[in-house]
Each structure stands twice: as C-alpha cells, then as structure tokens.
Design a protein around this motif. Structure first.
Motif, PDB file in Angstrom:
ATOM      1  N   ALA A  38       0.639  -1.422   0.302  1.00 41.59           N
ATOM      2  CA  ALA A  38      -0.387   0.161  -0.123  1.00 41.59           C
ATOM      3  C   ALA A  38       1.006   1.317  -0.004  1.00 41.59           C
ATOM      4  N   THR A  39       1.717   1.125   0.473  1.00 45.54           N
ATOM      5  CA  THR A  39       3.015   2.252   1.389  1.00 45.54           C
ATOM      6  C   THR A  39       4.329   2.409   0.080  1.00 45.54           C
ATOM      7  N   GLN A  40       4.530   1.631  -0.695  1.00 46.97           N
ATOM      8  CA  GLN A  40       5.871   1.351  -1.507  1.00 46.97           C
ATOM      9  C   GLN A  40       5.940   1.035  -2.960  1.00 46.97           C
ATOM     10  N   TRP A  41       4.310   0.903  -3.658  1.00 48.41           N
ATOM     11  CA  TRP A  41       3.845   0.123  -4.665  1.00 48.41           C
ATOM     12  C   TRP A  41       4.574   0.567  -6.167  1.00 48.41           C
ATOM     13  N   ASP A  42       4.558   1.969  -5.524  1.00 47.72           N
ATOM     14  CA  ASP A  42       5.344   3.417  -6.320  1.00 47.72           C
ATOM     15  C   ASP A  42       6.880   3.395  -6.314  1.00 47.72           C
ATOM     16  N   ASP A  43       7.631   3.129  -4.892  1.00 47.29           N
ATOM     17  CA  ASP A  43       8.207   3.552  -4.633  1.00 47.29           C
ATOM     18  C   ASP A  43       9.387   2.482  -5.422  1.00 47.29           C
ATOM     19  N   PRO A  44      10.711   3.520  -6.162  1.00 46.82           N
ATOM     20  CA  PRO A  44      11.406   3.164  -6.577  1.00 46.82           C
ATOM     21  C   PRO A  44      12.739   1.946  -6.185  1.00 46.82           C
ATOM     22  N   ALA A  45      12.490   2.392  -5.159  1.00 43.91           N
ATOM     23  CA  ALA A  45      13.567   1.394  -4.006  1.00 43.91           C
ATOM     24  C   ALA A  45      12.498  -0.501  -3.800  1.00 43.91           C
ATOM     25  N   PHE A  46      11.224  -0.047  -4.448  1.00 38.24           N
ATOM     26  CA  PHE A  46      10.298  -1.738  -4.159  1.00 38.24           C
ATOM     27  C   PHE A  46      10.347  -2.018  -5.818  1.00 38.24           C
ATOM     28  N   GLN A  47      10.457  -1.263  -6.384  1.00 40.28           N
ATOM     29  CA  GLN A  47      10.524  -2.064  -7.605  1.00 40.28           C
ATOM     30  C   GLN A  47      10.873  -2.889  -8.733  1.00 40.28           C
ATOM     31  N   SER A  48      11.981  -2.859  -8.240  1.00 41.37           N
ATOM     32  CA  SER A  48      13.116  -4.810  -8.618  1.00 41.37           C
ATOM     33  C   SER A  48      12.289  -5.412  -7.316  1.00 41.37           C
ATOM     34  N   TYR A  49      11.414  -5.212  -6.558  1.00 35.88           N
ATOM     35  CA  TYR A  49      11.118  -6.742  -5.656  1.00 35.88           C
ATOM     36  C   TYR A  49      10.130  -6.806  -6.770  1.00 35.88           C
ATOM     37  N   ARG A  50       8.876  -6.102  -6.539  1.00 35.37           N
ATOM     38  CA  ARG A  50       7.388  -5.822  -7.700  1.00 35.37           C
ATOM     39  C   ARG A  50       7.828  -6.722  -9.610  1.00 35.37           C
ATOM     40  N   ASN A  51       8.889  -6.385 -10.021  1.00 40.88           N
ATOM     41  CA  ASN A  51       8.653  -6.068 -11.100  1.00 40.88           C
ATOM     42  C   ASN A  51       9.780  -7.847 -11.373  1.00 40.88           C
ATOM     43  N   ALA A  52       9.986  -8.545 -10.354  1.00 37.32           N
ATOM     44  CA  ALA A  52      10.542  -9.949 -10.173  1.00 37.32           C
ATOM     45  C   ALA A  52       9.027 -10.628 -10.520  1.00 37.32           C
ATOM     46  N   PHE A  53       8.257 -10.540 -10.234  1.00 36.92           N
ATOM     47  CA  PHE A  53       7.035 -11.137 -10.425  1.00 36.92           C
ATOM     48  C   PHE A  53       6.551 -11.267 -11.874  1.00 36.92           C
ATOM     49  N   PRO A  54       5.592 -12.445 -12.394  1.00 35.17           N
ATOM     50  CA  PRO A  54       5.324 -12.573 -13.415  1.00 35.17           C
ATOM     51  C   PRO A  54       4.521 -11.130 -13.773  1.00 35.17           C
ATOM     52  N   ALA A  55       4.476 -10.524 -14.952  1.00 38.73           N
ATOM     53  CA  ALA A  55       3.157  -9.615 -15.094  1.00 38.73           C
ATOM     54  C   ALA A  55       2.002  -9.829 -14.990  1.00 38.73           C
ATOM     55  N   ASP A  56       1.808 -10.982 -15.008  1.00 40.87           N
ATOM     56  CA  ASP A  56       0.107 -10.479 -14.830  1.00 40.87           C
ATOM     57  C   ASP A  56      -1.012 -11.215 -13.158  1.00 40.87           C
ATOM     58  N   VAL A  57       0.702 -10.733 -12.157  1.00 41.31           N
ATOM     59  CA  VAL A  57       0.231 -10.838 -10.654  1.00 41.31           C
ATOM     60  C   VAL A  57       0.310  -9.607 -10.267  1.00 41.31           C
ATOM     61  N   ARG A  58       1.489  -8.770 -11.094  1.00 47.07           N
ATOM     62  CA  ARG A  58       1.745  -7.508 -10.858  1.00 47.07           C
ATOM     63  C   ARG A  58       0.700  -6.660 -11.268  1.00 47.07           C
ATOM     64  N   GLY A  59      -0.026  -6.351 -11.654  1.00 48.77           N
ATOM     65  CA  GLY A  59      -1.470  -5.721 -12.106  1.00 48.77           C
ATOM     66  C   GLY A  59      -1.536  -4.795 -10.507  1.00 48.77           C
ATOM     67  N   SER A  60      -1.804  -4.952 -10.076  1.00 44.47           N
ATOM     68  CA  SER A  60      -2.379  -4.203  -8.389  1.00 44.47           C
ATOM     69  C   SER A  60      -1.952  -4.889  -7.626  1.00 44.47           C
ATOM     70  N   PRO A  61      -1.824  -4.039  -6.308  1.00 43.10           N
ATOM     71  CA  PRO A  61      -1.039  -4.583  -5.172  1.00 43.10           C
ATOM     72  C   PRO A  61      -2.257  -5.919  -4.821  1.00 43.10           C
ATOM     73  N   GLN A  62      -3.448  -5.612  -4.786  1.00 45.92           N
ATOM     74  CA  GLN A  62      -3.834  -6.939  -4.691  1.00 45.92           C
ATOM     75  C   GLN A  62      -3.957  -8.407  -5.361  1.00 45.92           C
ATOM     76  N   ALA A  63      -3.668  -7.900  -6.215  1.00 45.92           N
ATOM     77  CA  ALA A  63      -3.413  -9.471  -7.091  1.00 45.92           C
ATOM     78  C   ALA A  63      -1.774  -9.841  -6.794  1.00 45.92           C
ATOM     79  N   LEU A  64      -1.482  -9.391  -6.712  1.00 51.21           N
ATOM     80  CA  LEU A  64       0.525  -9.921  -5.984  1.00 51.21           C
ATOM     81  C   LEU A  64       0.174  -9.707  -4.526  1.00 51.21           C
ATOM     82  N   GLN A  65      -0.386  -9.682  -3.796  1.00 45.84           N
ATOM     83  CA  GLN A  65      -0.208  -9.987  -2.577  1.00 45.84           C
ATOM     84  C   GLN A  65      -1.170 -11.899  -2.781  1.00 45.84           C
ATOM     85  N   ALA A  66      -2.411 -11.818  -3.634  1.00 46.77           N
ATOM     86  CA  ALA A  66      -2.981 -12.973  -3.689  1.00 46.77           C
ATOM     87  C   ALA A  66      -1.810 -14.148  -3.847  1.00 46.77           C
TER      88      ALA A  66
END
Length: 233
Positions: A38-66
């Motif tokens: 919720a707080t770091q979704w667009d934080d540059p420091a968090f981008q590498s962690y978020r973007n390491a997951f497949p594109a179809d599950v990082r469309g939203s925080p809720q999808a990535l969390q699930a």
C-alpha cells in the motif's frame, strides 16, 4: 573429515528449525506485506521486488498479495518470492520483533570448525540477503543477539548457484570457492540435495532434526546421517 577444506551448510531443517521459518518468518512477511504494497507500490526502491514477479500478477497490489500468499502457502522456492521475503524480514530483524533460533549444537560447531581452519559457506533457497539477515541476528544462549555472518566466506542461493536439487549447482559453488568438489562437505536435511551433491563427488551428510520430514528406510541405509553437528568428526 580427511581432505575436507570447506563445510557448506543448508539452513532450514539443518542449522535452523523448520518451525522458526514457517511459524515466525513466513507469517511475519505475510503480515507486513499489505502495508508495504500500500505504501511502497510505486517506490523506486521497491520496483525490483515487484517487477520480479510475472506481469499477470503485478497489475495491482491485491493481485500480487494473493500470488505471494499462494506461493508462501505452497512453499514454492522461486527467486522472486525469496527476495521479497528477505526485504520484508529486514524490518522485523532490525526492530527486534524476532531473532534467529539455531539448533543448540550449531554455534559451537561453527566456532570449533572455524578455529580449526575450515572454510564455511551457506547454500540456501532463501536469498543471500535473507541468509545474511538470518545469521546477523542470532539469539545466543544467554539471550543476547549475535552476528555470525563473519564466520562465512561464501553465500549461495538459487540465483548465483542454481537449484539445490541439480548437480550443476554444486559444481558452480565448488568453482566459486576455488575447490574440488571432494574438498567440500555439504550438510542438508534434504535427501534430493544430498544426492545432487554426491553426483559430482562432493561429500554430503543428511542432518536429521526434530520437525524434519521422516527419512525412508532406504535412505537411512544408503546415506550417512547425523542428528547433531557434534557427531561429525
């Protein structure tokens, strides 16, 4: 340990109880995840962690969390999850929410072997970052938190070495340590990992701890097994 120059350790179920990982670390990461998303979704420091997951599950925080919750529940050992877990665990370690529990024979064995001139290294499915957090915050016998990272000269995970059930990974580690496989002793609770190490003539011993998966009668007959590091001479 004739001819052995380096001792290579698995973590979970070998030097650290499986219960600590599954009952302390995993739940902490899942509890911390919603706030971080919720707080770091667009934080540059968090981008590498978020973007390491497949594109179809990082469309939203809720999808990535699930997705992360599903991977954690199934204990899927993929680099994206392991790196994220290390990121989430850091705050818990640094805040003192928990400290690593090692089996009581581990720290004395590390000190003894280091004192005898053996090189020590780690190979875990957890990220190198998470490995260093774990050994950097160890609960000592007196309750104080100790940093044991200086004892190890090598840190290996599935990113820099490869999958733990593949023989090629152990060859990669031997080459990185500039040793012959026969000069390394690998300790693990996982029979498939021990077999993979044996394929390249690396000496390997199964460490059978409370809470680990039961060993089959066949594996007990064909493999060297210890229940404590103090049994290794």
């Amino acid at each position: 340990m004739d001819g052995i120059k380096c001792i290579l350790f698995d973590i979970e179920g070998t030097v650290c109880p499986i219960s600590f990982v599954k009952e302390t670390l995993f739940p902490y990461a899942l509890k911390a995840l919603p706030s971080v998303l919720a707080t770091q979704w667009d934080d540059p420091a968090f981008q590498s962690y978020r973007n390491a997951f497949p594109a179809d599950v990082r469309g939203s925080p809720q999808a990535l969390q699930a997705h992360v919750e599903d991977l954690t529940r199934r204990d899927v050992k993929v680099a994206a999850l392991k790196n994220l877990q290390g990121y989430l665990w850091e705050d818990g370690y640094r805040s003192g929410a928990y400290a690593t529990t090692l089996f009581p024979d581990v720290a004395p064995a590390l000190r003894a072997w280091e004192g005898q001139g053996f090189r020590l290294a780690i190979y875990s499915s957890g990220s190198v970052f998470a490995q260093k957090l774990l050994f950097g915050h160890v609960r000592g016998a007196g309750g104080a938190v100790e940093d044991l990272t200086a004892s190890f000269e090598g840190w290996f995970d599935t990113v820099n070495a490869g999958l733990k059930t593949e023989a090629a990974s152990y060859r990669t580690i031997a080459e990185a340590l500039k040793l012959e496989p026969s000069q390394i002793l690998f300790l693990s609770d996982n029979v498939k990992e021990v077999d993979a190490a044996h394929q390249i003539a690396m000496k390997s011993i199964v460490v059978d701890r409370p809470g680990n998966a039961p060993l089959s009668a066949e594996d007990k007959n064909r493999l060297e097994i210890v229940t404590s590091l103090s049994e290794i001479k």
